[in-house]
Enzyme design. Structure first.
Site, PDB file in Angstrom:
ATOM      1  CB  THR A  27     -29.892 -15.192   9.388  1.00 35.38           C
ATOM      2  OG1 THR A  27     -29.383 -16.495   9.027  1.00 35.38           O
ATOM      3  CG2 THR A  27     -31.211 -15.372  10.123  1.00 35.38           C
ATOM      4  CB  ALA A  56     -28.986 -21.043   8.924  1.00 36.68           C
ATOM      5  CB  VAL A  82     -27.911 -25.039   3.896  1.00 30.51           C
ATOM      6  CG1 VAL A  82     -26.422 -24.714   3.959  1.00 30.51           C
ATOM      7  CG2 VAL A  82     -28.293 -26.046   4.967  1.00 30.51           C
ATOM      8  CE  LYS A  83     -28.466 -15.578   2.612  1.00 29.85           C
ATOM      9  NZ  LYS A  83     -28.623 -14.418   3.507  1.00 29.85           N
ATOM     10  CB  VAL A  84     -24.447 -22.323  -0.358  1.00 30.79           C
ATOM     11  CG1 VAL A  84     -23.139 -22.669  -1.009  1.00 30.79           C
ATOM     12  CG2 VAL A  84     -24.940 -23.466   0.516  1.00 30.79           C
TER      13      VAL A  84
END
Ligand code: E4P
Length: 217
Positions: A27, A56, A82-84
């Site tokens: 996402t 996310a 965790v998207k960074v």
């Protein structure tokens, strides 16, 4: 190759996941905005609908904020990644998440140098944006080839997640270039099933079968 769905539409995800061919979900803030729904709720529903990794994305721009948000997102479910963003602050956060055992997907990668830094920071996934590079006149797939070579040269285990996919050809070319995964919008995912010759051949077979008057059962 792992095939991820790039969506925040839980109904669409469930429909495609029923095929058994969806390995994970990604996402981003744009997709969350399109859903019109609270992010934490959407991510929780997606995580419940699929066992595989669910990316996310944090919204903070500074390392401390990314760490706070990332820990909150990671607490939603064990399959949250965790998207960074690929920034200096993002890579510092990535390194800390790696120490804490939190999986990361470093996003908005547009160069092999960025991908090298992400791997050194301990990213679980790197997301090179193929379509957006094509949009500005570059060949996005060249970036996958370069990252694959660099990661193989040094034994990095960061997975290459081909992103910004616009067509079935993007998926197959990324697979040929050695991407570990591709994240695919639902319309492109559905197009992967199809070929005009399959449809034409099936029409012919069914027409001929009807002429036999037979029934298998
Ligand atoms: C996935 O992680 C990315 O956010 C997505 O592939 C971006 O695709 P776009 O360039 O079509 O917005």
């Amino acid at each position: 190759m792992q095939l991820f769905l790039d969506t925040t539409d839980v109904a669409v995800l469930k429909d495609l996941a029923a095929t058994g061919l969806v390995d994970g979900v990604t996402t981003n803030p744009t997709l969350i905005a399109k859903s019109g729904r609270p992010m934490l709720q959407v991510i929780a529903e997606i995580c419940a609908a699929i066992e595989g990794p669910v990316s996310a994305e944090v919204a903070a721009m500074d390392t401390a904020g990314m760490l706070d948000e990332g820990r909150r997102l990671a607490a939603i479910a064990p399959n949250v990644v965790v998207k960074v963003p690929l920034t200096r602050d993002g890579l510092i956060a990535t390194r800390e998440f790696a120490h804490e055992g939190i999986a990361t997907n470093v996003t908005l990668c547009f160069s092999a140098a960025q991908a090298l830094l992400a791997a050194k920071a301990g990213a679980s996934y790197i997301s090179p944006f193929i379509g957006r590079l094509d949009d500005v006149g570059a060949d996005g797939m060249d970036l996958i080839v370069e990252i694959r070579a660099i990661y193989d040269n040094y034994g990095f285990d960061t997975e290459i997640l081909a992103a910004s996919i616009r067509s079935p050809a993007h998926v197959t070319t990324a697979a040929l270039a050695g991407a570990n995964c591709a994240t695919i919008p639902p319309d492109v995912f559905n197009a992967l099933f199809k070929h005009p010759l399959t449809e034409r051949g099936l029409d012919q077979f069914m027409a001929d079968w009807a002429k036999t008057g037979q029934s298998i059962l």
